[in-house]
Scaffold this active site. Structure first.
Site, PDB file in Angstrom:
ATOM      1  N   LYS A  78       0.237  -2.663 -11.919  1.00 32.26           N
ATOM      2  CA  LYS A  78      -0.005  -1.319 -11.033  1.00 32.26           C
ATOM      3  C   LYS A  78      -0.215  -0.320 -12.320  1.00 32.26           C
ATOM      4  O   LYS A  78       0.360  -0.591 -13.523  1.00 32.26           O
ATOM      5  CB  LYS A  78       1.271  -0.687 -10.518  1.00 32.26           C
ATOM      6  N   SER A 111       1.981   4.345  -2.616  1.00 33.65           N
ATOM      7  CA  SER A 111       1.141   4.568  -3.607  1.00 33.65           C
ATOM      8  C   SER A 111       0.569   3.244  -4.532  1.00 33.65           C
ATOM      9  O   SER A 111      -0.409   3.211  -4.933  1.00 33.65           O
ATOM     10  CB  SER A 111       1.596   5.471  -4.704  1.00 33.65           C
ATOM     11  N   SER A 133       6.809   3.588  -1.853  1.00 36.65           N
ATOM     12  CA  SER A 133       5.239   2.953  -2.441  1.00 36.65           C
ATOM     13  C   SER A 133       5.170   1.554  -2.789  1.00 36.65           C
ATOM     14  O   SER A 133       4.087   1.189  -3.034  1.00 36.65           O
ATOM     15  CB  SER A 133       4.928   3.678  -3.575  1.00 36.65           C
TER      16      SER A 133
HETATM   17  N1  GLN Z   1       4.636   8.512  -0.235  1.00 38.48           N
HETATM   18  C1  GLN Z   1       5.558   9.109  -1.063  1.00 38.48           C
HETATM   19  C2  GLN Z   1       4.967  10.175  -1.946  1.00 38.48           C
HETATM   20  O1  GLN Z   1       3.925  10.501  -1.839  1.00 38.48           O
HETATM   21  C3  GLN Z   1       6.273   7.987  -2.108  1.00 38.48           C
HETATM   22  C4  GLN Z   1       5.455   7.674  -3.182  1.00 38.48           C
HETATM   23  C5  GLN Z   1       5.977   6.614  -4.203  1.00 38.48           C
HETATM   24  O2  GLN Z   1       7.061   6.090  -3.777  1.00 38.48           O
HETATM   25  N2  GLN Z   1       5.491   6.542  -5.283  1.00 38.48           N
HETATM   26  O3  GLN Z   1       5.798  10.588  -2.657  1.00 38.48           O
END
Ligand code: GLN
Length: 484
Positions: free
Chosen positions: A76, A151, A175
């Protein structure tokens, strides 16, 4: 070759049937051919990958190979990797070449595992659909009109499409698990503190945790063995004995007590997802497990608490992006303040700005007690709910996400709908617990459905055992999207 597990690839390398260079060439060719339609990678650099592959082959020839030497992985783009463009999905870092390796990256290097490329992601890991990336949305290989989740959407899509055998992800509110669910792969978020955050670009430091995304639970165990371990450069890294996360994979599930939180099986869980999760519960009963209803009474407030705490921490973490030392800087400005303001106005996307505004608001004098302190109290209650539940069960089971992959653009203009994608995953981060998502079926449109297991602190080996036994009994994890 393309839909092989890490385990199979390691066996092929050990037997001399293939080399790391051959494997990497194969994956790079697939990335070249298929990434244009998926946009799962932000950066590929075949010269770098192949140099690492040659080094891995040389290590094997010299008799110094570890168990996974030569098996490539994608990372990532939130992980700093020396000499690699490291953007975190943001214009703010569109030109940032990291001068050093994150701990996770150096662990993979030490294991001799070449980097296949840096994967696309929501900007600064804020999102549930991978649509907030400065580098464009990632497409779900099961249906390219749909999102892969976020994400870690690029990591999920590349593994699902067989462009990489595995990838790293990070999970602040879901995410790793939510994109794993939406793309039909297996993803593990470890207990907070098990994997060092050093060199992992910070979103919400008390919640962020890195973990593996792969085809199987067994692969996740092997990858966690590489990623985990104490690192004194991260003050929240836990000083514990190294463990073999694959040690319990083969254990039968007789006597396993599975907790089913009644809040996860309420009105919000419908249709194909409800049916698939129910079928998985029946499968576990066949494997010798018993189930017990448990309650997480405060879990319904987890999304609200998260959207105070995570933005608060993000507003502080993102203050470092000021155009002075690295990254994007605006072209025309009159003085320092003007430079800061224009750099941040132009460098950050809309969702990141929304989080910074919320975060500074809830931390400001007069609102701190009303929002931030209340959210911290809720966080404690949520952790206590889990502790009570684990008096009755060994592992908690439920859905990973309320829906399967949604259409690109469907929730892009409605942040609250987007935030609710993580309704089943966020409480786990607030409590610091480990969680895993794995495929457990398909909906009527042929889209994968994710099953979530939540363990008590440091119960990774047990959760991986439970997930592996399920995967021995079912073949959902072996299904691949048509055309890939
Ligand atoms: N979807 C969540 C957010 O937008 C979690 C994102 C994540 O786990 N990095 O904050």
């Amino acid at each position: 070759m393309s839909q092989q597990t890490i385990k199979n690839l390691a066996d092929l390398l050990a037997s001399g049937k293939t080399s790391s260079v051959e494997l990497c060439q194969d994956y790079l060719a697939r990335i070249g051919a298929r990434n244009p339609e998926l946009n799962a990678f932000i950066t590929v650099d075949p010269d770098k990958t192949l140099a690492e592959a040659r080094a891995a082959d040389a290590a094997r020839a010299a008799g110094s190979a570890g168990p996974l030497t030569g098996v490539p992985v994608a990372h990532k783009d939130i992980f700093c990797a020396e000499g690699w463009l490291t953007t975190c999905g943001s214009r703010m870092l569109h030109n940032f070449v990291s001068p050093y390796d994150a701990h996770v990256i150096s662990q993979f290097k030490a294991a001799g595992m070449p980097t296949l490329g840096k994967t696309n992601m929501d900007e600064f890991a804020m999102g549930s659909s991978n649509e907030t990336s400065h580098f464009g949305a990632v497409k779900n290989p099961w249906d390219v009109a749909r999102v892969p989740g976020g994400s870690s959407g690029g990591s999920a899509a590349c593994v699902a499409a067989g462009l990489a055998p595995a990838a790293t992800g990070t999970d602040t509110g879901g995410s790793i698990r939510q994109p794993a669910a939406l793309t039909g792969i297996t993803g593990l978020k470890p207990t907070y503190g098990v994997v060092s955050r050093y060199g992992m670009i910070a979103f919400a430091s008390s919640l962020d945790q890195a973990g593996p995304m792969a085809r199987t639970a067994e692969d996740c165990a092997l990858l966690l063995n590489v990623m985990a371990g104490f690192d004194e450069r991260d003050s929240t890294s836990l000083e514990r004995e190294n463990e073999d996360y694959a040690r319990d994979l083969a254990k039968p599930l007789n006597g396993l007590r599975i907790g089913l939180p009644k809040e996860f099986f309420g009105a919000g869980l419908t249709g194909d997802t409800a049916q698939a999760v129910q079928a998985a519960i029946n499968e576990f009963r066949k494997l010798g497990a018993t189930t017990v209803e448990v309650s997480l009474p405060n879990s319904g407030l987890s999304v609200a608490a998260y959207y105070v705490i995570a933005p608060a921490e993000a507003s502080s973490n993102l203050s470092r992006f000021d155009g002075v030392r690295y990254g994007y800087r605006t072209k025309d400005y009159t003085d320092l303040t003007d430079m800061y303001e224009k750099t941040r106005a132009e460098g950050f996307g809309a969702e990141v700005k929304r989080r910074i505004l919320i975060g500074t608001y809830v931390l400001s004098h007069g609102y701190y007690d009303a929002y931030y302190i209340q959210a911290q109290k809720l966080r404690r209650l949520i952790a206590q709910d889990f502790a009570k539940a684990y008096e009755q069960c060994d592992v908690i089971l439920g859905p990973t996400a309320p829906t399967t992959a949604f259409k690109l653009g469907e929730k892009a203009d409605d942040p609250v709908q987007m935030y609710l994608s993580d309704i089943y995953t966020i409480a786990v981060n607030l409590a610091g617990l480990p969680g895993i998502s794995m495929p457990c079926g398909f909906d009527a449109q042929g889209l994968p459905i994710g099953l979530q297991l939540i363990g008590d602190y440091f119960a990774e080996a047990r959760m991986l055992n439970v997930a592996h036994q399920y995967q021995l009994a079912t073949d959902w994890h072996q299904r691949t999207p048509g055309g890939y």
